[in-house]
Design an enzyme around this catalytic site. Structure first.
Site, PDB file in Angstrom:
ATOM      1  N   ASP A 116       0.849  -1.185   0.000  1.00 32.13           N
ATOM      2  CA  ASP A 116       0.000   0.000   0.000  1.00 32.13           C
ATOM      3  C   ASP A 116       0.894   1.248   0.000  1.00 32.13           C
ATOM      4  O   ASP A 116       1.813   1.332  -0.804  1.00 32.13           O
ATOM      5  CB  ASP A 116      -0.976  -0.063   1.188  1.00 32.13           C
ATOM      6  CG  ASP A 116      -2.007   1.047   1.181  1.00 32.13           C
ATOM      7  OD1 ASP A 116      -2.911   1.008   0.334  1.00 32.13           O
ATOM      8  OD2 ASP A 116      -1.893   1.971   2.010  1.00 32.13           O
ATOM      9  N   HIS A 312      -7.263  -6.326  -0.950  1.00 34.36           N
ATOM     10  CA  HIS A 312      -6.146  -5.421  -0.645  1.00 34.36           C
ATOM     11  C   HIS A 312      -5.287  -5.945   0.500  1.00 34.36           C
ATOM     12  O   HIS A 312      -4.095  -5.644   0.562  1.00 34.36           O
ATOM     13  CB  HIS A 312      -6.714  -4.042  -0.299  1.00 34.36           C
ATOM     14  CG  HIS A 312      -5.678  -3.003  -0.036  1.00 34.36           C
ATOM     15  ND1 HIS A 312      -4.861  -2.505  -1.022  1.00 34.36           N
ATOM     16  CD2 HIS A 312      -5.305  -2.367   1.110  1.00 34.36           C
ATOM     17  CE1 HIS A 312      -4.042  -1.607  -0.512  1.00 34.36           C
ATOM     18  NE2 HIS A 312      -4.290  -1.508   0.782  1.00 34.36           N
TER      19      HIS A 312
END
Length: 340
Positions: A116, A312
């Site tokens: 991320d 994610h």
């Protein structure tokens, strides 16, 4: 050794504090089992902490790596300065390069991992400190070349570009910072971010909107965090002074600052990246879909790619797969070097 995921305050790793460029950083260090093969620095994203690498740390310790995992600036036990300039890629990479060199020296090298926002930090460390990085792997975050032109995110979204980043307009604004305060609200927010759903499938976060405040109270438990883990996350976020989310959200407020700093020294670089690199996409990542990485090959001399069937939160959802892919890549690079 025990390679099960780290638990909160796990005795297999040691907690450290270091003042780096005027900021107090907290990080954990795991020492290798047996002969040390290298030092690994792992960088987390939003809304996470160093504990986000809990599936990876014991595993990489077991195969000979000293593993260093900081809480990024603004998070948990690390300082959260008021100045946005402390959250830019140039500033954060300088911090982490200094931290790494405390362990490997001025001439040593690290294996670098990112996820991320930590993935973008990793790519900028590769851009700015290639001599420090032996190899780099990033999960979810595609490489983005520094730009010579600035366009505000809101303008891009209005043109139909990067609609999957619509949530960032909310995050850089005042609402999340104002509404998510105190441990109870932090816990509900984190539960939502890690996939908690309501009885009819209601979500607490959407990439096309951001945090759905009205749903936070009705969500069931996250499928990705145990109660103990969620409590630990909430406790760590609550360590910051109110508004506790200001530091983590400041990362979303640096777009122009990053552009201005990178325009000076990175935007005109034309050479391909020489650091051997690995990109692992997550097939169900709504914020960073694999399609965003299509042009990456043109930027690297030596890029390997793989993909995991995950959201994610691939580091925990498919942590064993991530560990396997990274290990096979590291071993292949070692074998290739040995055969030269």
């Amino acid at each position: 050794m025990d390679t099960s995921r780290l638990k909160p305050n796990d005795p297999r790793v040691k907690s450290h504090y270091e003042t780096i460029r005027g900021k107090k950083y907290h990080y954990i260090v795991g020492e290798p089992q047996g002969t040390k093969v290298g030092t690994m620095l792992l960088v987390h994203g939003w809304p996470d902490i160093g504990f986000g690498w809990r599936v990876q740390v014991p595993y990489f310790m077991s195969i000979g790596y000293q593993v260093i995992v900081p809480d990024n600036v603004g998070y948990a036990r690390t300082d959260a300065p008021a100045e946005l300039a402390e959250y830019t890629m140039k500033s954060v990479t300088a911090d982490l390069a200094e931290l790494a060199r405390k362990y490997v020296g001025e001439d040593g090298q690290i294996v670098l991992g990112g996820h991320d926002w930590g993935g973008l930090v990793a790519w900028r460390l590769v851009d700015r400190y290639p001599e420090l990085i032996k190899r780099a792997f990033v999960v979810c975050t595609p490489y983005a070349k520094p730009s010579k032109d600035f366009t505000d995110l809101e303008q891009l979204i209005e043109k139909g570009i990067l609609r999957n980043f619509t949530y960032q307009l909310q995050l850089r604004g005042p609402d999340v910072e104002a509404k998510i305060q105190g441990r109870d609200q932090l816990r509900k927010f984190l539960n939502a971010m890690y996939g908690g759903q309501g009885p009819n499938g209601e979500a607490g976060f959407k990439v096309t909107q951001g945090v759905v405040f009205e749903n936070l109270d009705c969500l069931g438990p996250s499928p990705l965090l145990s109660k103990e883990e969620l409590d630990f996350y909430a406790d760590e976020y609550a360590r910051q002074a109110a508004p506790e989310m200001r530091g983590p959200l400041n990362w979303y407020r640096t777009r122009r600052l990053n552009y201005e700093e990178e325009l000076q020294d990175l935007a005109n670089v034309t050479e391909k990246i020489k650091v051997p690199s690995l990109f692992i996409a997550a097939s169900r990542d709504a914020a960073l879909p694999p399609a965003m990485s299509q042009s990456m090959n043109d930027q690297f001399e030596d890029l390997s790619r793989d993909e995991v069937d995950a959201s994610h939160w691939a580091l925990v959802e498919k942590g064993d797969d991530v560990n396997r892919i990274v290990t096979e890549w590291l071993e292949k690079k070692t074998e290739s070097k040995a055969s030269l």
